[in-house]
Design an enzyme around this catalytic site. Structure first.
Site, PDB file in Angstrom:
ATOM      1  N   CYS A 148       0.843  -1.200   0.000  1.00  0.00           N
ATOM      2  CA  CYS A 148       0.000   0.000   0.000  1.00  0.00           C
ATOM      3  C   CYS A 148       0.883   1.257   0.000  1.00  0.00           C
ATOM      4  O   CYS A 148       1.542   1.565   0.991  1.00  0.00           O
ATOM      5  CB  CYS A 148      -0.901  -0.051   1.237  1.00  0.00           C
ATOM      6  N   CYS A 173       0.198   3.795   2.683  1.00  0.00           N
ATOM      7  CA  CYS A 173       0.690   3.293   3.971  1.00  0.00           C
ATOM      8  C   CYS A 173       2.169   3.626   4.139  1.00  0.00           C
ATOM      9  O   CYS A 173       2.600   4.034   5.216  1.00  0.00           O
ATOM     10  CB  CYS A 173       0.506   1.780   4.066  1.00  0.00           C
TER      11      CYS A 173
END
Length: 106
Positions: A31, A34
């Site tokens: 991600c 993230c």
């Protein structure tokens, strides 16, 4: 990764969020947002040291826990107070917005 952010597992999760204020970053290695959020949580963990604990949980490794807390998008920060979810922040928000939400929980 600093010592201020604990990597959680399904075994360590309950104790990590049981007492006080804990900000848990539900994330995944693939991600991109993230990864963008990671240095921000490092800064916040240092700023809130002694007031809030910070932890990360890899949703790929511990899917049942992420499902238990209805984590459908990443990153999701869940602020726990004494074991109960208090607030949820979805997405990589600017540091000032994150700081304000954590401050409200304190």
């Amino acid at each position: 990764m600093s010592d201020l952010i604990q990597h959680l597992t399904d075994a360590t999760f309950p104790d990590a969020v049981a007492k006080g204020l804990t900000v848990v970053d539900f994330w995944a290695p693939w991600c991109a947002p993230c990864r963008e959020l990671a240095p921000v949580t490092e800064i916040l963990a240092a700023e809130f040291q002694g007031k809030a604990a910070f932890a990360k949980l890899n949703v790929d490794d511990f899917t049942p826990l992420s499902e238990q807390y209805d984590v459908l998008s990443m990153p999701t920060l869940v602020i726990f107070k004494d074991g109960k979810p208090l607030d949820r922040i979805v997405g990589a928000l600017p540091i000032d917005q994150l700081r304000a939400r954590i401050q409200q929980a304190i």
